[in-house]
Scaffold this active site. Sequence first.
Site, short mmCIF file in Angstrom:
data_model
loop_
_atom_site.label_atom_id
_atom_site.label_comp_id
_atom_site.label_asym_id
_atom_site.label_seq_id
_atom_site.Cartn_x
_atom_site.Cartn_y
_atom_site.Cartn_z
CG ASN A 115 15.70 30.92 43.82
OD1 ASN A 115 15.11 30.03 43.20
ND2 ASN A 115 15.31 32.19 43.80
CG ASP A 119 24.60 38.31 28.09
OD1 ASP A 119 23.52 38.05 28.67
OD2 ASP A 119 25.23 39.35 28.31
CG ASP A 159 12.86 36.21 43.43
OD1 ASP A 159 12.59 36.55 42.26
OD2 ASP A 159 13.80 35.44 43.71
N1 EPU Z 1 20.99 38.81 32.82
C1 EPU Z 1 21.66 39.11 31.67
N2 EPU Z 1 22.54 38.16 31.18
C2 EPU Z 1 22.75 36.97 31.79
C3 EPU Z 1 22.07 36.69 32.97
C4 EPU Z 1 21.19 37.64 33.48
O1 EPU Z 1 21.49 40.18 31.10
O2 EPU Z 1 23.55 36.18 31.28
C5 EPU Z 1 20.06 39.81 33.38
C6 EPU Z 1 18.66 39.25 33.59
O3 EPU Z 1 17.89 39.34 32.40
C7 EPU Z 1 18.15 40.14 34.70
C8 EPU Z 1 19.39 40.36 35.56
O4 EPU Z 1 20.49 40.10 34.70
O5 EPU Z 1 17.74 41.37 34.18
C9 EPU Z 1 19.50 39.50 36.79
O6 EPU Z 1 19.19 38.15 36.48
P1 EPU Z 1 19.89 36.92 37.21
O7 EPU Z 1 20.78 36.24 36.24
O8 EPU Z 1 20.48 37.38 38.49
O9 EPU Z 1 18.66 35.98 37.48
P2 EPU Z 1 18.74 34.41 37.55
O10 EPU Z 1 20.03 34.04 38.14
O11 EPU Z 1 18.35 33.81 36.26
C10 EPU Z 1 17.84 34.13 40.00
C11 EPU Z 1 16.64 33.53 40.66
C12 EPU Z 1 15.38 34.32 40.34
C13 EPU Z 1 15.61 35.76 40.82
C14 EPU Z 1 16.86 36.35 40.15
C15 EPU Z 1 17.21 37.73 40.64
C16 EPU Z 1 17.17 31.19 40.78
C17 EPU Z 1 16.85 29.82 40.40
N3 EPU Z 1 16.46 32.16 40.23
O12 EPU Z 1 17.57 34.09 38.58
O13 EPU Z 1 14.35 33.73 41.12
O14 EPU Z 1 14.49 36.54 40.48
O15 EPU Z 1 17.99 35.49 40.43
O16 EPU Z 1 17.41 37.74 42.01
O17 EPU Z 1 18.03 31.42 41.61
C18 EPU Z 1 12.15 33.12 41.63
O18 EPU Z 1 12.59 32.44 42.55
O19 EPU Z 1 10.92 33.36 41.50
C19 EPU Z 1 13.06 33.68 40.65
C20 EPU Z 1 12.67 34.07 39.45
#
Ligand code: EPU
Length: 431
Positions: free
Chosen positions: A23, A124, A308
């Site tokens: 990540n 968003d 995770d």
């Molecule tokens: N969210 C929103 N709006 C946004 C973005 C996120 O409502 O614009 C919500 C998401 O739906 C969720 C929460 O905020 O409920 C947190 O999501 P986040 O954006 O932090 O997740 P991400 O950045 O898309 C990364 C990791 C994930 C990990 C999450 C949480 C990477 C590539 N992915 O995703 O990793 O679960 O942070 O720590 O960095 C994995 O490696 O298996 C994996 C899914």
Amino acid sequence: MERLMVQGGTRLEGRVAAGGSKNAVLPCMAAALLTDEPVVLHRVPDLRDVRTMAQILERLGVRCERDGSTLTLQCTDPSRSEAPYDLVSTMRASICVLGPLVAARGEARVSMPGGCVFGVRPVDQHLKGLNLLGAELRVDGGYLVSQVRRPLKGADMFLGTRFGSSVLATTNVVMGAVLARGLTCIENAAMEPEVSEACRLLNSMGAHISGVGGHKLLVEGVPRLHGAEHVMSGDRIEAATFLVGGAMTRGDVTVTGVDPTQLTVVLETLSEMGAAVDRGQDWLRVRADGPLRPVDITTMAYPGFPTDLQAQFMTALCVADGISVVTERIFPDRFMHVAELLRLGADIRKEGPQAIVKGVPRLSGAIVMASDLRASAALVLAGLLAEGETEIRRVYHIDRGYERIDERLAALGGRVRREAQPKVESTPLDW
Ligand code: EPU
């Protein structure tokens, strides 16, 4: 299509080296869009997600060359700015090319990532932050499209989701802000180590980001960035997956090349479950010699318990000595593994974003289906625990984030082998 066959009943024992952080490496690769000089990343794991990101970057005019675990990325054709659906839809992290594209090229056409097995997963906050920097984005034909005059303009913002902060939105907006004119202040920035690592790489490319590791990031825009060389840190999630595997099989596992300070709450949880935890500066050892104790786990943003690792810990709790409650606060629908664990004989009741796990004396091997990366890892661990043989189908999910998991578990004594999934013979019906 391949499958993993796991013969249960062995202890995991020995040493395993953690790979570079998946990540962290994905946004670090996207940072190569911000300069025409080479960005050299060392200790890059050979994962499906890394290959997908490289393919997307190649489409965006970045040459990606791998030599062992070193990846050299150099932008040679800045005229291309489309990240197509076929690639983006296979990996949500590809959204993090959006910030660098609008910052460096003033235009982007990036497919909307779409939903995934853990729910809707909106973008968003990515859009809010980039819009505030002046990169107006609209959805057109399933693509996020932006055409702006560069440089973007620094802005003050609060990036908040219903569940706290967003890891990739923070990184995306930081990458949008590094070349903006003036100062950007991001409140409620995600504090995950992967965000800090991307910021450290950007700073070594000449960016001015302060507050790294905290909830408030200040980005002072600069006119240009240059190339850099960076060694990726160890993958904390992969490391903890091996450790919990060691604890649940009553084994003795040491993981090297990982920063224990990134896993404080996870190590406390393992200790509470009755495992013995030892640590050095860059290694961790977990031992257990009896049944684990139940614990309640609530996933939270860093430094809280990582979502995770929820599935892997739930597997361990399936055979703990009592009842545990697992609450998922980041992705309330991230429970695809529950139905598969039930097939192995686990006793789990799901109620909204919670699972009540009643430890059972034994699991028994069965055919199960991997649904996402961490759920697949949990099923492999469950297979090691279960009596008899477990067949895990759709293992391509696990190859997105764990390099050669079968070989590395086998080196620890796990009886895991990979084989081609035989074609199902079907008898035609004469209806
Ligand atoms: N969210 C929103 N709006 C946004 C973005 C996120 O409502 O614009 C919500 C998401 O739906 C969720 C929460 O905020 O409920 C947190 O999501 P986040 O954006 O932090 O997740 P991400 O950045 O898309 C990364 C990791 C994930 C990990 C999450 C949480 C990477 C590539 N992915 O995703 O990793 O679960 O942070 O720590 O960095 C994995 O490696 O298996 C994996 C899914």
